[in-house]
Design a protein around this motif. Structure first.
Motif, PDB file in Angstrom:
ATOM      1  N   TRP A   1       1.510  -1.203  -0.031  1.00 54.41           N
ATOM      2  CA  TRP A   1      -0.236  -0.059   0.067  1.00 54.41           C
ATOM      3  C   TRP A   1       1.062   1.266   0.137  1.00 54.41           C
TER       4      TRP A   1
ATOM      5  N   VAL B   1       2.490   1.847  -3.825  1.00 54.20           N
ATOM      6  CA  VAL B   1       1.626   1.826  -4.735  1.00 54.20           C
ATOM      7  C   VAL B   1       0.824   2.996  -4.476  1.00 54.20           C
ATOM      8  N   ARG B   2       0.789   3.865  -3.323  1.00 57.96           N
ATOM      9  CA  ARG B   2       0.550   4.875  -2.958  1.00 57.96           C
ATOM     10  C   ARG B   2       1.198   5.891  -3.998  1.00 57.96           C
ATOM     11  N   ASP B   3       2.953   5.485  -2.988  1.00 59.26           N
ATOM     12  CA  ASP B   3       3.657   6.705  -3.392  1.00 59.26           C
ATOM     13  C   ASP B   3       3.288   6.226  -5.004  1.00 59.26           C
TER      14      ASP B   3
ATOM     15  N   ILE C   1       1.484   6.273  -7.159  1.00 56.01           N
ATOM     16  CA  ILE C   1       0.269   6.583  -7.987  1.00 56.01           C
ATOM     17  C   ILE C   1       0.580   8.563  -7.916  1.00 56.01           C
ATOM     18  N   LEU C   2       0.481   8.181  -6.194  1.00 56.15           N
ATOM     19  CA  LEU C   2       0.990  10.095  -5.468  1.00 56.15           C
ATOM     20  C   LEU C   2       2.512  10.751  -6.723  1.00 56.15           C
TER      21      LEU C   2
ATOM     22  N   ARG D   1      -6.011  10.142 -10.018  1.00 60.65           N
ATOM     23  CA  ARG D   1      -5.148   9.733  -8.941  1.00 60.65           C
ATOM     24  C   ARG D   1      -6.778   8.758  -7.296  1.00 60.65           C
ATOM     25  N   LEU D   2      -7.923   9.528  -6.988  1.00 58.26           N
ATOM     26  CA  LEU D   2      -8.617   8.968  -6.554  1.00 58.26           C
ATOM     27  C   LEU D   2      -8.989   7.287  -6.875  1.00 58.26           C
TER      28      LEU D   2
ATOM     29  N   LEU E   1      -6.373   4.879  -6.579  1.00 60.42           N
ATOM     30  CA  LEU E   1      -5.874   4.256  -5.184  1.00 60.42           C
ATOM     31  C   LEU E   1      -7.284   3.922  -4.353  1.00 60.42           C
ATOM     32  N   THR E   2      -8.462   3.736  -5.394  1.00 60.12           N
ATOM     33  CA  THR E   2      -9.591   3.273  -4.569  1.00 60.12           C
ATOM     34  C   THR E   2      -8.968   1.724  -5.264  1.00 60.12           C
TER      35      THR E   2
ATOM     36  N   SER F   1      -6.261   0.569  -6.579  1.00 62.70           N
ATOM     37  CA  SER F   1      -5.207  -0.299  -5.725  1.00 62.70           C
ATOM     38  C   SER F   1      -5.262  -1.211  -4.485  1.00 62.70           C
ATOM     39  N   GLY F   2      -6.022  -0.056  -3.863  1.00 64.43           N
ATOM     40  CA  GLY F   2      -5.914  -0.681  -1.845  1.00 64.43           C
ATOM     41  C   GLY F   2      -7.328  -1.758  -1.982  1.00 64.43           C
TER      42      GLY F   2
END
Lengths: 129, 112
Positions: free
Chosen positions: B68, B71-73, B75-76, B85-86, B89-90, B92-93
């Protein structure tokens, strides 16, 4: 009107194949790429684990899959991702701890990580072929 | 919680989970080098051992946290458009959580 100096210092285009990356940047971007590949292969690996645990017939089937050409090809990418991510990760951890921060050492360790990962994958390919 | 504390927490999570993941992975490699191939009964017995249940669940949880943060890094850093982005993030989460809980359920079923 730009001067000669301006013309020389500003890049005319940003072609990724013509820009020369420092070796540490290659290690770093490959660390991200390999992490992303591992992230994407995680659901597939869990699915395989599920198949392998159901019953003896399903287990035999799951093992059979490992010998299929596409799965073996994919496993080469997964193996590279795992090895590179692990080695580059250890390198970053050591750098975080202050080990190998110095420029020439960092460059040497970056070359070592990139090369060793490829070498070990060659070994893996030799082992599965 | 301030943004800096959050970033520091993510940084710490990433490094501690990395150490656990690396250790467990080393165990897996050694196990397969020694053990070679398994039959179904052996495979199941290995995965249903209580020690494996605990260590394996730890591995899956560490993997979820580590994946998490990573992958968050990514994407950001590379996706500037807020909607995209949202969405990513959704997705992949959800993918990470579903796969992780599926793996935990498998370990629990094998143990039970």
């Amino acid at each position: 009107m730009p001067t000669m100096q301006n013309q020389r210092s500003a890049p005319v285009f940003l072609n990724l194949f013509r820009i020369h990356f420092p070796v540490g940047a290659v290690t770093s971007i490959a660390h991200r790429l390999s992490g992303l590949l591992l992230f994407l292969s995680f659901p597939l690996l869990v699915y395989w684990l599920d198949l392998s645990l159901r019953d003896p017939a399903s287990y035999a089937n799951a093992v059979e899959w490992l010998h299929c050409g596409w799965v073996r090809l994919a496993s080469v990418f997964i193996a590279w991702s795992l090895i590179h991510h692990l080695l580059a990760g250890l390198r970053f951890l050591l750098i975080d701890l202050g080990v190998g921060v110095e420029r020439t050492t960092a460059r040497r360790s970056a070359w070592t990580v990139n090369g060793l990962a490829l070498l070990l994958v060659l070994g893996y390919i030799g082992w599965i072929v | 919680m301030s943004r800096h504390t959050y970033a520091l927490r993510a940084w710490l999570i990433q490094r501690f989970s990395a150490v656990y993941l690396a250790g467990f992975l080393a165990y897996l490699v050694i196990h397969f080098l020694i053990q070679g191939s398994h039959g179904y009964a052996e495979w199941r017995a290995w995965l249903s051992h209580p020690a494996m249940g605990i260590a394996g669940a730890g591995f899956v949880l560490a993997l979820m946290l580590h994946g998490w943060v990573g992958v968050r890094d990514i994407i950001l850093d590379y996706i500037p458009a807020l909607g995209m982005r949202l969405l990513l993030l959704t997705l992949s989460g959800a993918l990470l959580a579903a796969s992780g809980f599926w793996a935990l359920r498998l370990l629990l079923l094998a143990a039970g």
